[in-house]
Design a protein around this motif. Structure first.
Motif, short mmCIF file in Angstrom:
data_model
loop_
_atom_site.label_atom_id
_atom_site.label_comp_id
_atom_site.label_asym_id
_atom_site.label_seq_id
_atom_site.Cartn_x
_atom_site.Cartn_y
_atom_site.Cartn_z
N GLY B 16 108.08 12.69 46.19
CA GLY B 16 108.84 12.17 47.33
C GLY B 16 108.45 12.88 48.62
N ALA B 17 108.38 14.18 48.55
CA ALA B 17 108.03 14.96 49.75
C ALA B 17 106.62 14.64 50.21
CB ALA B 17 108.15 16.45 49.43
N ILE B 18 105.72 14.45 49.25
CA ILE B 18 104.32 14.13 49.59
C ILE B 18 104.23 12.73 50.20
CG2 ILE B 18 102.02 13.71 48.60
CD1 ILE B 18 102.90 15.72 46.32
N GLY B 19 105.15 11.85 49.78
CA GLY B 19 105.10 10.47 50.24
C GLY B 19 104.17 9.63 49.38
N ALA B 20 104.06 10.00 48.12
CA ALA B 20 103.23 9.24 47.19
C ALA B 20 104.16 8.56 46.18
CB ALA B 20 102.26 10.16 46.47
N GLY B 21 103.85 7.33 45.87
CA GLY B 21 104.70 6.58 44.95
C GLY B 21 104.59 7.10 43.53
N SER B 22 103.43 7.56 43.20
CA SER B 22 103.21 8.02 41.83
C SER B 22 102.09 9.04 41.82
CB SER B 22 102.80 6.84 40.95
OG SER B 22 101.52 6.39 41.36
N PHE B 23 101.91 9.69 40.68
CA PHE B 23 100.80 10.63 40.57
C PHE B 23 99.47 9.89 40.76
CE2 PHE B 23 97.48 12.45 37.81
CZ PHE B 23 97.26 13.60 38.54
N GLU B 24 99.38 8.68 40.21
CA GLU B 24 98.14 7.90 40.32
C GLU B 24 97.69 7.75 41.77
OE1 GLU B 24 95.82 6.52 38.19
OE2 GLU B 24 96.79 7.82 36.72
N ALA B 25 98.65 7.65 42.69
CA ALA B 25 98.29 7.47 44.10
C ALA B 25 97.50 8.68 44.62
CB ALA B 25 99.55 7.27 44.93
N LEU B 26 97.78 9.84 44.05
CA LEU B 26 97.11 11.07 44.52
C LEU B 26 95.63 11.09 44.13
CD1 LEU B 26 99.78 13.81 43.65
CD2 LEU B 26 99.41 12.65 45.83
N ILE B 27 95.32 10.39 43.05
CA ILE B 27 93.92 10.43 42.57
C ILE B 27 93.25 9.07 42.70
CG2 ILE B 27 94.22 12.40 41.03
CD1 ILE B 27 94.51 10.38 38.71
N ALA B 28 93.73 8.30 43.69
CA ALA B 28 93.19 6.93 43.86
C ALA B 28 91.72 6.94 44.22
CB ALA B 28 94.01 6.20 44.92
N LYS B 29 91.22 8.08 44.74
CA LYS B 29 89.81 8.11 45.17
C LYS B 29 88.85 8.24 43.99
CE LYS B 29 90.20 8.96 49.88
NZ LYS B 29 90.23 9.98 50.92
N VAL B 30 89.36 8.58 42.84
CA VAL B 30 88.47 8.67 41.68
C VAL B 30 88.10 7.25 41.27
CG1 VAL B 30 88.28 9.45 39.29
CG2 VAL B 30 89.63 10.79 40.92
N PRO B 31 86.81 6.92 41.27
CA PRO B 31 86.40 5.54 40.97
C PRO B 31 86.97 5.05 39.63
CG PRO B 31 84.52 6.84 41.70
CD PRO B 31 85.67 7.79 41.55
#
Lengths: 133, 459, 479
Positions: B16-31
Motif C-alpha cells: 500500500g505504501a509503495i502504491g503497488a497493487g500486488s507483488f507482481e507489479a514490482l517485477i513487471a519489468k522481468v520479460p
C-alpha cells in the motif's frame, strides 16, 4: 603562491589535459601535478615512481599517485626517457600536496621529441580546462 | 522452514505504501518469456527434520573422531581446543562483514592486526596480509607477484611441491606469458645442483616447499642462495606448526613465504574452508595481494585499527589491482590467531615436538616390518613416505578394519612411484593407534583381533 | 582498552597438550642443526581465561547481523540460521579428510553432487562446479573458461566488456586473465546502454560481464537483446551472481541467455560472512562449456558418487581439494530447509522490503534512477552534501543509532551514493525504525550538522585517521 617557492618559472610552465605541469629546459622536462590536481586527489599517501631509464610515449601512464581511497595514473606529458625521479616522495608523499610545483615534483624526462611541447596547454588554456571540470 | 519476519498484514501495508497493487507489479519489468518455470526442488523441511536428514548424511562419512587418521598431504588431523570455536563462532565475529566501516569493526580489525603480527613472528617475515583462500592459491598469487615484481617470466618449482599447488599455479598463470619448469627430485628432495642448471636471467622466482609433499625437509638455505644469485625471488611454502622447531623462511632468506593455515585451529572439513597465509619482506610491501589491517589513531588520538593500503586492491585499482582477490578467509584466520595464542611460545614448540616425536616413532616401528622400505632418508617433520608392497585397495580394507584412515597412496599423485605411501602423524595419534597401524601393515591376511571400540571426544 | 594480546602476560603452559615422552633436548637433538629454529617466535603466552576474555571483548567491538540491522548494499546481510552452523560442525562433516577414499565419504559427495544440481536448477544452467572459494575466485574460474572456450575454437579474443557500474572484481579479474577491459556506459534510466554496448561489440570481444539486477538494483529489461548481440560475435555473457537474492524462483540467468554464472553462497544462500570470509563462489555453465569446468567434477554412477578427474579440456584446479565444503554444506542445508516455496519467499520479501524502504526514503534523499527496484536501491546524498554533510558522514552517524551503514560511494556512477539492501529477513518494524533514524539524521543535518560531522561518538573509536595508516604503515606489532 601558497605552496612555497617556485622551483620552476611559473610563466613558462605548460600543462597536459590530464593535469600534469611541465617545465622544459633544453630537452629535459620536469614534471609534476598542478595545484588543482593535488586538491582533487586529496591526501597523497603513496607515490609509485617510474624506474629511471624507462622509456615512455607521450600520454602513456608513467606512474601512480595513491590517496586513501583512490589511485591516479600520471601520464608522461612528453615522450622520452626517465632520467631522474623525486626520491623524497618515497618517504614524504605529502610533499605533492604541500608543494606541488617545487618539492613535490615527480620526475624528469629526457625528451625524444621536443616538438611535443607545442601540443601542451599554456597557463590560460589550462585554466579553461580546469573550470570546465 | 522460512526465515521471514514480515507478517501478511505487514506485506499488505508495505505494498500500500509503495502504491503497488500486488507483488507482481514490482517485477513487471522481468520479460514474460522468463517467467514460465517452477523450481524443481524438494519441499522445505522443519529444523527438526533438517537435522535428522543431515545427521543421517553425515553418518555416511567416516571421520577422524571414530578413526585414527594418518592422512595428510596438506590437511592434518590436529586437536582443536574447545576455546577456538567457542570464541570464533560468536555471532559478532561470524555474522559481520568485511571491516570496511572501521568504527563498527574494531574487533575484527584488531584481531586481523594480531593475526598478521603472529604470522610475521611465526615466519620471521616482515609483512603479512589478512589471509588468502588456502595454501595453494597463496602460492599461485606469490608466483604472480614475482612475475610482476621482476618483469621476468620463468618460475622454477620442484616436483616435490604439493601436486595440487602446482596445478593451481599452472591454472592461475595460464593466461600469462609465463613458463613453469618442474624440477626432478632424488631421495625425496630437490638437489640444489639440479636447480642451478635451470636458473637463468629470466627466472622470476624459485618455489620450494618444506617440509615438501613427501614430508622431507628441503635444503632451503642453499636453494635460497642459488635463487638470489640469479636475481630471482625465493618463494617458500611452509607448514606453520613445523615452525615451532624448524628454521623459519625469514631466516633463510625467503622473499615471499606462504602456506596452508588449516593446521592452526581449523577442522578438516573435507578440505575447506581454511586459510592461506601470505607474507613478504618489506621491499615487496606494496605488491602484496589482498587485505591488510593497520594500526593508526582516531580523531581523539586513541589507538584504532583500519584496513589500509587499499589503493592496491580491486575495488579501487580495478583492472590495475595487484590481484582480483576481494575477500580473505577472516574467520579461519581468526581461528588461527586464537589457536596460536592458546599455544603460546612454549606450547607451539611442544606441539611441534609432539608431532616430530610421534612421526619418528611410528616410522621407526613401521620400518621394522618385513616388506617396508625407506623412501627417503632425508630429515622430516610429521609426515613421511614409505615403500610398502601392497595392493592399495586391500591395504585400505585392512586399515579400515583397524579403524584407521589413510595413509595416502602416492601413485595417485606420482604415477611412477608405485608402492609409495605417505603417513602423517600428529599429536592426535597414540601408541595404541600405532599398535593397530603396525598390525594392519604387518598382517595382510586375516582379520585383526577385536579390541575395545575407539572413543574419543573431539570437536 | 584496545590492549593487544602481545601486551598481556599470564601463565600459559599449553596444558591442553599431552606431555612429551622424551626429553625436549633429546628430540631437538634429532633435528639437523641446519634445519633447527634458533630463535623462538615472540608469540604471546596467555592463560586460557585471558585468551577467552581478550577475544570476547574484541567481538563486542563489532557490529554484526546477530546484533544490528545491517543494510549493506550488494552484500546481502541476511540472517544466518544457527542450525546451519550446527550442521557444519557435525563430526561427519567437519572431521573428514579431503583425501579419504570416495567410499568413505559418500555422504559428503552426495551433498556436493546434489548441491551442483540444486544450483543448476535455481539458475537454469547445465552444470556447476563448487570449487571456487569466493565470488572473485568464481569470476576467475569463469573468465578462464571463456578463454578456454575461444581457444578451443581457435578464436583470438582480446577484450572484455564491463558496465561502468560493475564491481571492481570484474575488471580486476579480466585483467588477470590477460584481457583488455572496455567500459560500457549506463543509460539515463540506469540500465546498460545497449547502443553503446553494440558499438563496442566486435569479433575481438570475448565476454560481457554483468549483474542482473545491476548494481543500481534495477532489472536489466533488455537482457534478451543484450545476450543475442553478444552471442552474435561469439562472445560469452557472464553473470556476476552478487544480486541473485532478487531472482530466486522469479527468473533464471540461464533462461536470460547467460553462458556462465557465479553465485555467492555467502550472500544469497545464508553462509555467514565471517568478518570477511570464508564464502563460496560456485560457477555454473551452459551445456557446451561443461568440459572446461575445473577438475575434479563430482559425478554419480551406479548409485555411488565419485570424483571424475579425467578432464582433458578442463581449465585445471583453482585451489586445493574441492571447495569450501564447510560453507557449501551450510547452503545445502539452507536450500533443503527452505525448499522451493521458501526460496520464492526470499526474493519476494527482499524486493518488497527494498521497495518499501525506497518509497519511504524518497522524501529526504534524491533517487538518481527511479522506478521499482529489485532487492536493493541506490540513493544519492547530493542534497545533503550541499549542506556540507556527505554520504560518509551519514553512514558514520547511523552507527551512533545502532544501525550498520549502507554501502557508500558505490556504484561509482552515482554521486554521494548510498546503496541499501534490507534483505528478506528483516521485519517491517525494523525498516520503520531505520526510516525514523534517517529522518532524525536529516533533522540533525538541517539543525545541528556538526553532530553528524563528528559522528560516530558511541563506537569504540571515533573517526579513524586513514591517511596516517596509509602514509606510515604499521601492519604488525613490534616490541
Amino acid at each position: 603562491m601558497e605552496n612555497g617557492e617556485w622551483r620552476v618559472d611559473a610563466s613558462k610552465l605548460k600543462y597536459a589535459q590530464t593535469h600534469e605541469w611541465v617545465s622544459l629546459k633544453g630537452n629535459v622536462a620536469t614534471v609534476g601535478i598542478s595545484d588543482h590536481a593535488q586538491k582533487e586527489i586529496s591526501d597523497v599517501v603513496f607515490v609509485e615512481l617510474p624506474a629511471p631509464g624507462r622509456v615512455l610515449k607521450q600520454k602513456e601512464s608513467a606512474m601512480v599517485i595513491e590517496s586513501v581511497k583512490a589511485a591516479f595514473d600520471i601520464y608522461a606529458p612528453m615522450s622520452g626517457k626517465i632520467t631522474r625521479v623525486n626520491e623524497k616522495l618515497k618517504d614524504k608523499p605529502e610533499l605533492v600536496n604541500r608543494s606541488p610545483y617545487a618539492d613535490g615534483w615527480l620526475f624528469e624526462i629526457e625528451c625524444s621529441n621536443v616538438k611535443e611541447w607545442d601540443s601542451l596547454l599554456a597557463g590560460d588554456a589550462y585554466e579553461a580546462v580546469k573550470s570546465a571540470h | 522452514m522460512q526465515y521471514i519476519s514480515n507478517t501478511e498484514q505487514d506485506k499488505k501495508e508495505m505494498l500500500g505504501a509503495i502504491g503497488a497493487g500486488s507483488f507482481e507489479a514490482l517485477i513487471a519489468k522481468v520479460p514474460r518469456a522468463l517467467r514460465n518455470f517452477k523450481l524443481g526442488l524438494p519441499a522445505g523441511l522443519s529444523e527438526l527434520e533438517l537435522m535428522r536428514e543431515l545427521e543421517g548424511l553425515s553418518r555416511q562419512n567416516k571421520h577422524s573422531n571414530d578413526y585414527a587418521s594418518y592422512l595428510g598431504g596438506g590437511n592434518y588431523d590436529h586437536f582443536i581446543p574447545a576455546v577456538v570455536n567457542a570464541l570464533a563462532h560468536r555471532g559478532e565475529f561470524i555474522t559481520s562483514y568485511t571491516p570496511y566501516q572501521g568504527e563498527a569493526s574494531q574487533g575484527t580489525l584488531q584481531s586481523i592486526y594480531e593475526y598478521q603480527s603472529l604470522i610475521c613472528e611465526l615466519t620471521a617475515m616482515d609483512v603479512s596480509n589478512a589471509s588468502m583462500y588456502d595454501g595453494a592459491s597463496s602460492l599461485a598469487e606469490a608466483a604472480l607477484l614475482a612475475l610482476r615484481a621482476t618483469g621476468r617470466r620463468r618460475i622454477l618449482v620442484p616436483a616435490t611441491t604439493h601436486p595440487e599447488y602446482r596445478q593451481v599455479m599452472r591454472t592461475y598463470l595460464s593466461c600469462l606469458d609465463a613458463e613453469i619448469i618442474e624440477l626432478p627430485f632424488s631421495n625425496g628432495a630437490t638437489d640444489p645442483g639440479v636447480l642451478k642448471k635451470f636458473l637463468n636471467a629470466d627466472t622470476a622466482a624459485v618455489v620450494a616447499q618444506s617440509p615438501n609433499f613427501f614430508g622431507v625437509l628441503e635444503d632451503m638455505r642453499s636453494i635460497s642462495d642459488l635463487c638470489h644469485n640469479a636475481g630471482a625471488l625465493f618463494i617458500a611454502s611452509v607448514n606453520p606448526i613445523s615452525l615451532g622447531i624448524l628454521e623459519p623462511p625469514g631466516e633463510y632468506g625467503a622473499d615471499i613465504a606462504v602456506g596452508e593455515g588449516q593446521p592452526l585451529g581449523n577442522p578438516l572439513s573435507f578440505g575447506g574452508p581454511h586459510f592461506g597465509f601470505f607474507t613478504v619482506k618489506e621491499a615487496l610491501l606494496r605488491k602484496i595481494p589482498g587485505r591488510i589491517a593497520g594500526l593508526t589513531v582516531d580523531r581523539t588520538g586513541r589507538r584504532a585499527f583500519v584496513l589500509t593500503l587499499q589503493a592496491r586492491e580491486q575495488h579501487i585499482r580495478r583492472e590495475k589491482a595487484t590481484s582480483n582477490i576481494c575477500t580473505n578467509h577472516s574467520l579461519c584466520a581468526l581461528k588461527g590467531a586464537i589457536y596460536l595464542t592458546l599455544l603460546g611460545r612454549e606450547g607451539l614448540k611442544k606441539l611441534a615436538l609432539l608431532n616430530f616425536q610421534n612421526a619418528h616413532r611410528a616410522r621407526e616401528r613401521l620400518l621394522k616390518i618385513k616388506g617396508v622400505r625407506v623412501f627417503s632418508d632425508g630429515p622430516f617433520f610429521n609426515e613421511f613416505a614409505l615403500h610398502i608392497k601392497k595392493n592399495p585397495a586391500a591395504f585400505r580394507a585392512d586399515l579400515l578394519r583397524e579403524k584407521i584412515l589413510g595413509p595416502l597412496t602416492l601413485s595417485e599423485f606420482y604415477p611412477d612411484l608405485p608402492d609409495g605411501f605417505l603417513f602423517a602423524v600428529t599429536e592426535n595419534r597414540t601408541r595404541w593407534d600405532e599398535d593397530r597401524l603396525t598390525r594392519a601393515v604387518g598382517e595382510t591376511a586375516g582379520p585383526a583381533a577385536k579390541k575395545e571400540p575407539r572413543v574419543r571426544a573431539h570437536f | 582498552m584496545s590492549e593487544l594480546i602481545f601486551e598481556k602476560h599470564s601463565r600459559n603452559d599449553a596444558s591442553w597438550l599431552p606431555s612429551l615422552e622424551m626429553p625436549e633436548a633429546a628430540l631437538l637433538g634429532q633435528i639437523p642443526q641446519t634445519h633447527r629454529r634458533k630463535m623462538a617466535p615472540a608469540i604471546p603466552s596467555l592463560s586460557e581465561l585471558d585468551v577467552v576474555r581478550h577475544f570476547t571483548n574484541l567481538s563486542k567491538k563489532n557490529f554484526s547481523v546477530d546484533s544490528h540491522f545491517y543494510p549493506l548494499g550488494s552484500c546481502t546481510m541476511k540472517y544466518n540460521p544457527k542450525s546451519l552452523d550446527a550442521i557444519a560442525g557435525l563430526a561427519g562433516f567437519s572431521q573428514i579428510h579431503p583425501y579419504q577414499d570416495e567410499a568413505d565419504a559418500q555422504g559428503a559427495l552426495r551433498v556436493l553432487f546434489e548441491m551442483q544440481a540444486f544450483l543448476s536448477e535455481i539458475t537454469g544452467m547445465a552444470e556447476f562446479t563448487l570449487q571456487p572459494a569466493a565470488g572473485a575466485h568464481g569470476e576467475l574460474c569463469g573468465l578462464l573458461i571463456v578463454g578456454a572456450y575461444h581457444r578451443s575454437k581457435k578464436e583470438k579474443k582480446t577484450k572484455v566488456l564491463i558496465p561502468d557500474s560493475a564491481h571492481g572484481t570484474n575488471p580486476a579479474t579480466a585483467a588477470l586473465c590477460g584481457y583488455e577491459v572496455v567500459q560500457v556506459r549506463t543509460s539515463a534510466k540506469g540500465h546498460v546502454d545497449v547502443a553503446d554496448l553494440k558499438a563496442k561489440l566486435g569479433d575481438d570481444v570475448a565476454c560481457f560481464m554483468m549483474t542482473n539486477p545491476n548494481t543500481l538494483g534495477l532489472f536489466e529489461e533488455d537482457i534478451l537483446e543484450i545476450a543475442r548481440a553478444v552471442h552474435a560475435v561469439d562472445g560469452l555473457v557472464y553473470y556476476d551472481g552478487a544480486n541473485m537474492n532478487a531472482l530466486l524462483g522469479i527468473c533464471r540467468p540461464g533462461d536470460m541467455g547467460f553462458d556462465i554464472v557465479h553465485l555467492n553462497l555467502h550472500k544469497t544462500f545464508a553462509v555467514p560472512h565471517g568478518s570477511g570470509g570464508p564464502g563460496s563462489g560456485p560457477v555454473g555453465v551452459r551445456k557446451e562449456l561443461i568440459g572446461f569446468l575445473p577438475s575434479p567434477r563430482i559425478l554419480k554412477k551406479d548409485g555411488g558418487f565419485f570424483f571424475e578427474k579425467n578432464a582433458p579440456q578442463s581449465i585445471g584446479k583453482l585451489r586445493s581439494f574441492y571447495g569450501n565444503f564447510g560453507a557449501i554444506i551450510r547452503s545445502y542445508a539452507y536450500i533443503r530447509a527452505l525448499g522451493r516455496e521458501g526460496l520464492e519467499a526470499v526474493s519476494e520479501n527482499a524486493i518488497l522490503n527494498a521497495n518499501y524502504l525506497k518509497t519511504r526514503l524518497k522524501e529526504i534523499f534524491d533517487v538518481p534512477y527511479d522506478g521499482f527496484c529489485m532487492h536493493e536501491f541506490v540513493l544519492s546524498a547530493r542534497r545533503q552534501k550541499m549542506k556540507g554533510v556527505k554520504a560518509l558522514d551519514i553512514a558514520k552517524r547511523l552507527l551512533d543509532y545502532g544501525v550498520h551503514a549502507p554501502t557508500v560511494y558505490f556504484p561509482l556512477i552515482v554521486e554521494e551514493a548510498m546503496m541499501i539492501e534490507p534483505t528478506e529477513t528483516e521485519s517491517k518494524e525494523t525498516l520503520d525504525e531505520f526510516v525514523r533514524v534517517l529522518f532524525q539524521i536529516q533533522k540533525e543535518i538541517d539543525e545541528e550538522p556538526q553532530k553528524v560531522l563528528d559522528a560516530p561518538s558511541t563506537t569504540p573509536v571515533s573517526r579513524i585517521d586513514e591517511v596516517r595508516a596509509a602514509r606510515e604503515p604499521n601492519l604488525r606489532f613490534r616490541r
